[in-house]
Design a protein around this motif. Structure first.
Motif, PDB file in Angstrom:
ATOM      1  N   ASN A  23       5.369   7.811  -3.367  1.00 24.00           N
ATOM      2  CA  ASN A  23       4.394   9.057  -3.170  1.00 24.00           C
ATOM      3  C   ASN A  23       4.106   9.330  -4.596  1.00 24.00           C
ATOM      4  O   ASN A  23       5.073   9.783  -5.427  1.00 24.00           O
ATOM      5  CB  ASN A  23       5.341  10.049  -2.566  1.00 24.00           C
ATOM      6  CG  ASN A  23       4.235  11.383  -1.974  1.00 24.00           C
ATOM      7  OD1 ASN A  23       3.136  11.549  -2.547  1.00 24.00           O
ATOM      8  ND2 ASN A  23       4.733  12.124  -1.020  1.00 24.00           N
TER       9      ASN A  23
ATOM     10  N   CYS B 261       1.836   4.884   1.153  1.00 22.38           N
ATOM     11  CA  CYS B 261       2.969   5.462   1.971  1.00 22.38           C
ATOM     12  C   CYS B 261       2.674   5.421   3.564  1.00 22.38           C
ATOM     13  O   CYS B 261       3.608   5.978   4.157  1.00 22.38           O
ATOM     14  CB  CYS B 261       3.223   6.851   1.207  1.00 22.38           C
ATOM     15  SG  CYS B 261       4.026   6.967  -0.219  1.00 22.38           S
ATOM     16  N   TYR B 262       1.543   5.060   3.949  1.00 26.01           N
ATOM     17  CA  TYR B 262       1.205   5.309   5.148  1.00 26.01           C
ATOM     18  C   TYR B 262       0.391   4.136   5.627  1.00 26.01           C
ATOM     19  O   TYR B 262      -0.276   3.542   4.604  1.00 26.01           O
ATOM     20  CB  TYR B 262       0.411   6.344   5.510  1.00 26.01           C
ATOM     21  CG  TYR B 262      -0.780   6.809   4.716  1.00 26.01           C
ATOM     22  CD1 TYR B 262      -1.817   6.559   5.247  1.00 26.01           C
ATOM     23  CD2 TYR B 262      -0.895   7.588   3.469  1.00 26.01           C
ATOM     24  CE1 TYR B 262      -3.031   6.581   4.801  1.00 26.01           C
ATOM     25  CE2 TYR B 262      -1.875   7.611   2.829  1.00 26.01           C
ATOM     26  CZ  TYR B 262      -2.992   7.283   3.404  1.00 26.01           C
ATOM     27  OH  TYR B 262      -4.350   7.477   2.518  1.00 26.01           O
TER      28      TYR B 262
ATOM     29  N   THR C 281      -6.806  12.498   1.692  1.00 27.52           N
ATOM     30  CA  THR C 281      -6.486  11.020   1.083  1.00 27.52           C
ATOM     31  C   THR C 281      -7.239  11.062  -0.266  1.00 27.52           C
ATOM     32  O   THR C 281      -8.151  11.739  -0.618  1.00 27.52           O
ATOM     33  CB  THR C 281      -6.953   9.985   1.999  1.00 27.52           C
ATOM     34  OG1 THR C 281      -8.450   9.897   1.822  1.00 27.52           O
ATOM     35  CG2 THR C 281      -6.509  10.070   3.331  1.00 27.52           C
TER      36      THR C 281
ATOM     37  N   CYS D 184       8.872   8.877   0.998  1.00 24.95           N
ATOM     38  CA  CYS D 184       8.180   7.946   0.710  1.00 24.95           C
ATOM     39  C   CYS D 184       8.482   7.665  -0.824  1.00 24.95           C
ATOM     40  O   CYS D 184       8.048   8.619  -1.681  1.00 24.95           O
ATOM     41  CB  CYS D 184       6.900   7.842   0.723  1.00 24.95           C
ATOM     42  SG  CYS D 184       5.844   6.486   0.199  1.00 24.95           S
TER      43      CYS D 184
ATOM     44  N   ASP E 186      -5.366   7.860   7.399  1.00 24.96           N
ATOM     45  CA  ASP E 186      -4.727   8.909   6.372  1.00 24.96           C
ATOM     46  C   ASP E 186      -3.563   9.170   6.847  1.00 24.96           C
ATOM     47  O   ASP E 186      -2.824   8.418   7.880  1.00 24.96           O
ATOM     48  CB  ASP E 186      -5.559  10.395   6.696  1.00 24.96           C
ATOM     49  CG  ASP E 186      -5.710  10.633   8.156  1.00 24.96           C
ATOM     50  OD1 ASP E 186      -4.721  10.649   9.102  1.00 24.96           O
ATOM     51  OD2 ASP E 186      -7.041  10.929   8.535  1.00 24.96           O
ATOM     52  N   TRP E 187      -3.067  10.140   6.444  1.00 20.25           N
ATOM     53  CA  TRP E 187      -1.360  10.511   6.702  1.00 20.25           C
ATOM     54  C   TRP E 187      -1.471  11.828   7.446  1.00 20.25           C
ATOM     55  O   TRP E 187      -0.467  12.726   6.945  1.00 20.25           O
ATOM     56  CB  TRP E 187      -0.685  10.473   5.449  1.00 20.25           C
ATOM     57  CG  TRP E 187       0.876  10.402   5.350  1.00 20.25           C
ATOM     58  CD1 TRP E 187       1.482   9.793   6.313  1.00 20.25           C
ATOM     59  CD2 TRP E 187       1.630  10.392   4.182  1.00 20.25           C
ATOM     60  NE1 TRP E 187       3.010   9.654   6.048  1.00 20.25           N
ATOM     61  CE2 TRP E 187       3.154   9.916   4.658  1.00 20.25           C
ATOM     62  CE3 TRP E 187       1.589  10.732   2.914  1.00 20.25           C
ATOM     63  CZ2 TRP E 187       4.221   9.744   3.863  1.00 20.25           C
ATOM     64  CZ3 TRP E 187       2.758  10.473   2.030  1.00 20.25           C
ATOM     65  CH2 TRP E 187       3.938  10.259   2.652  1.00 20.25           C
TER      66      TRP E 187
ATOM     67  N   CYS F  43       1.775  14.314   8.776  1.00 19.30           N
ATOM     68  CA  CYS F  43       2.639  14.089   8.260  1.00 19.30           C
ATOM     69  C   CYS F  43       3.873  15.197   7.885  1.00 19.30           C
ATOM     70  O   CYS F  43       3.654  16.073   7.505  1.00 19.30           O
ATOM     71  CB  CYS F  43       2.677  13.543   6.908  1.00 19.30           C
ATOM     72  SG  CYS F  43       4.035  13.012   5.811  1.00 19.30           S
TER      73      CYS F  43
END
Length: 329
Positions: free
Chosen positions: A104, A84-85, A63, A101, A89-90, A93
């Motif tokens: 992004n 975006c999330y 991140t 997104c 964290d993402w 993905c």
């Protein structure tokens, strides 16, 4: 510009307000508060490979929460820069979700990090139309890149090393390693995904094309300069050797005549013929002495002319480089 450079969106420029996302657009050398000179340099990467690399990095849990997206003295609001999330964290993905997104920051990251965001109102997208915003960002990124003391390309490791060493007059202990495989290269994508990534990074694609052309011009210029310097040294060497040979010849001839002038005259009733013979011998000696140097010079000249014909259409960028390269030393 890979993971190491994507961790920060913050830039401090001597020619813009503090915190502006931009290097200097007019200076290649600046002076810090300590009085030491410093230069702006960067490394660019193929946009598709860079995008896939960042996706894989995010997928593993990376991140940028610790990074400050400061522009014109303030961070963006949550409305200007949505996430975006949700969650910590993402990680995990999928690539499709990553591409879907609209906020992004991986999209066109290289242009954004090289441009002066204050010119377009930082992260406020309502300041100007999108088409105008994109044009301003791209031109700003190109200008800043061109005026940097040095930039390299990840896809050209050896040429990047060569340009760095010639620009700053220093040598690395060992040559750069050109890896043919990376995490991004291990990702298999079809043509449709390829085109979509290129579309999401259309500004980076144009910037990279410009950077690649300028980079190869700078490389060619440095190689030509190196060949010219080598040729000049060979010419000086030939002049020096010729002078030494002539000096040695006349010294030995003068010593022989002073030791026994009568004997020299009786053994050599035709001094003009002897002088002509000596001159012929000297000419043959000089021809043999410089033959190898001349052959090498001719080979390099042919190589340079071939390269020059290929670069006639890109002379403007080379002239820009010639005009600024000496200022960096």
């Amino acid at each position: 510009m890979d993971r190491g450079s994507t961790n920060k969106d913050k830039r401090v420029s001597p020619n813009t307000n503090a915190g502006a996302n931009s290097p200097s657009s007019t200076k290649t050398r600046n002076t810090s508060k300590s009085g030491k000179n410093f230069h702006y340099i960067t490394i660019l990467r193929d946009p598709v490979s860079r995008y896939l690399s960042e996706w894989r990095h995010v997928q593993r849990g990376a991140t940028w929460k610790a990074s400050l997206h400061v522009c014109d003295g303030r961070p963006p609001t949550s409305e200007e820069l949505p996430s975006c999330y949700t969650g910590d964290d993402w990680s995990g993905c999928p690539l499709k979700e990553f591409m879907d997104c609209p906020y992004n920051l991986a999209n066109n990251r290289q242009v954004r990090m090289l441009s002066d965001l204050t010119l377009v109102g930082c992260y406020n997208l309502s300041v100007m139309p999108e088409k105008q915003r994109n044009k301003v960002l791209l031109e700003s990124a190109k200008s800043n890149l061109k005026h940097m003391a040095f930039f390299g390309l990840t896809e050209f490791q050896r040429k990047t090393q060569y340009l760095f060493e010639k620009t700053f007059n220093m040598n690395f202990i060992s040559p750069f390693t050109q890896y043919n495989t990376t995490r991004a290269s291990s990702v298999e994508i079809n043509e449709e995904i390829q085109k979509r990534i290129e579309g999401l990074n259309f500004l980076d694609m144009e910037l990279y094309s410009y950077a690649k052309d300028l980079f190869l011009q700078r490389y060619q210029f440095m190689r030509q300069k190196e060949h010219q310097e080598a040729r000049r040294k060979r010419q000086e060497q030939r002049k020096f050797l010729k002078g030494r040979l002539l000096q040695t010849h006349f010294q030995s001839q003068g010593q022989g005549q002073s030791q026994n002038p009568n004997q020299n005259q009786s053994q050599n009733p035709n001094p003009n013929a002897s002088q002509n013979l000596t001159q012929n011998l000297m000419q043959n000696l000089m021809q043999n002495l410089t033959q190898s140097l001349s052959q090498k010079e001719n080979r390099e000249s042919l190589k340079q002319n071939s390269g020059k014909e290929q670069n006639d259409n890109t002379s403007n960028g080379t002239n820009d480089y010639i005009g600024s390269v000496e200022k960096w030393r």
